[in-house]
Design an enzyme around this catalytic site. Structure first.
Site, PDB file in Angstrom:
ATOM      1  CE1 TYR A 157      73.336  60.184 144.210  1.00  0.00           C
ATOM      2  CE2 TYR A 157      74.181  60.589 146.421  1.00  0.00           C
ATOM      3  CZ  TYR A 157      73.692  61.071 145.227  1.00  0.00           C
ATOM      4  OH  TYR A 157      73.555  62.423 145.037  1.00  0.00           O
ATOM      5  CE  LYS A 161      75.656  62.676 141.459  1.00  0.00           C
ATOM      6  NZ  LYS A 161      74.872  63.382 140.410  1.00  0.00           N
TER       7      LYS A 161
END
Length: 374
Positions: A157, A161
């Site tokens: 994640y 990002k």
């Protein structure tokens, strides 16, 4: 600078932050149109906005953010894009190809659609987790955009990002088809709480199962500064206003900003207790097992799951990096956002706490019924 008369696209418009931003746009800006871009837009979401819609047109675009043609259609004729949609995953339960496809490729395709369809402004919702913490748990106290930190990101994640944020900022100044230039910026909110926060709801559910005692997953000394969802929405609006302002556009474009507010620094576990204590919840004084031993248990769970991966995919509920995140002091200032975006928290800590508590109180009977009916 107002967004009056603008056509705004909001990706992830039906999510926790997306809905709050849409409501703020309707309340404070006389936008011509707001486009809901999401996988699915329930009719009740639009119905809940009728009282504050005014003359603003609400349009629905249901589809996959990895579909470039769909994105071009959604962006056609718009002026501002708020890119909030992403897969949030801190236990690596989602396959890397899936999370990369949505978080990175989806962002790239959306940027390309903006260039092809002459979008002037692009605001990307990043996260404090693109900064860390690193696996060593090195702390940051009142950090800023100039803080130097060796991140060594572990979560897929966080990695995706970070890459999506970098692509967004690199796209600043790209030439549009009409001869104009795309302006982009990224916002890095702290852990976002407030009405609709699924993580708070999950902690409350765990507490109900544990006889109204919240689990401790953070040492008290591991301070973080959560941010209220209403203030994060305000920061997005201010970013859009700044990118539209010819004087601020050059200053803000291509930059990222940490978004926090005046919520007092506290550990993640103790924050849960602060908002849930008025509803009758207590919290464990200490970990069920020593923290060091907890790391050892996580290491063995991760090792076993890795060995089984060729045959079956099992995801442990806690991993070492999540433990590190929960037990590392990691606080950041919003001063740069204040100076360059004109951002000021719209809600005080007392107001944010009250709104959050009232929402949790309304959900508590439903949560208890759901849990005890199983």
């Amino acid at each position: 600078m107002s967004l009056c008369g603008d056509v705004c696209v909001v990706t992830g418009a039906c999510g926790f932050l997306g809905k709050r931003l849409v409501k703020l746009l309707l309340q404070e800006e006389k936008t011509a149109e707001i486009r809901f871009l999401d996988k699915h837009v329930p009719p009740q979401v639009l119905q809940s906005l009728e009282d504050c819609r005014g003359e603003t047109k609400l349009s629905v675009f249901e589809g996959d953010i990895r579909d470039g043609e769909f994105l071009r259609k959604a962006c056609r004729g718009a002026s501002t894009v708020f890119h909030i949609a992403s897969i949030i995953d801190v236990i690596d339960s989602v396959e890397y190809s899936e999370i990369y496809g949505v978080n990175v490729k989806g962002t790239q395709l959306l940027l390309e659609a903006c260039i092809q369809e002459n979008i002037a402004s692009f605001i990307y919702t990043s996260t404090v987790e693109v900064m860390g913490p690193n696996p060593r748990g090195d702390p940051i106290i009142n950090g800023s955009e100039d803080t130097v930190y060796e991140s060594s990101l572990k979560f897929n994640y966080s990695k995706t990002k970070k890459e999506a944020e970098e692509r967004t900022l690199r796209a600043n100044g790209e030439a549009l088809q009409n001869g104009g230039r795309l302006a982009t910026c990224a916002l890095r909110p702290m852990y976002i709480y407030g009405e609709g926060c699924r993580f708070l709801l999950g902690h409350m559910g765990d507490g109900v199962r544990n006889q109204n005692v919240l689990y401790r997953m953070s040492v008290r000394e591991a301070l973080v500064n959560p941010v209220y969802v209403g203030n994060v929405a305000t920061a997005h609006l201010q970013a859009a206003r700044s990118l539209k302002d010819p004087q601020r556009r050059q200053t803000v474009g291509g930059k990222f900003f940490f978004i926090s507010d005046d919520t007092p620094p506290v550990s993640y576990s103790d924050f849960n207790h602060v908002v849930l204590a008025p509803l009758g919840f207590s919290i464990q004084e200490n970990f069920m097992v020593p923290l060091r031993f907890f790391y050892v248990v996580c290491f063995f769970m991760e090792t076993v799951c890795l060995m089984l991966r060729p045959f079956i995919r099992i995801v442990p509920p806690v991993n070492r990096q999540l433990l590190t995140m929960l037990n590392t002091t990691f606080t950041f200032s919003y001063q740069k956002a204040k100076q360059e975006l004109g951002y000021m928290p719209q809600y005080s800590w007392a107001e944010a706490r009250r709104h959050t508590r009232e929402w949790l109180a309304s959900e508590l009977p439903l949560e208890r019924e759901r849990i005890w009916s199983k």
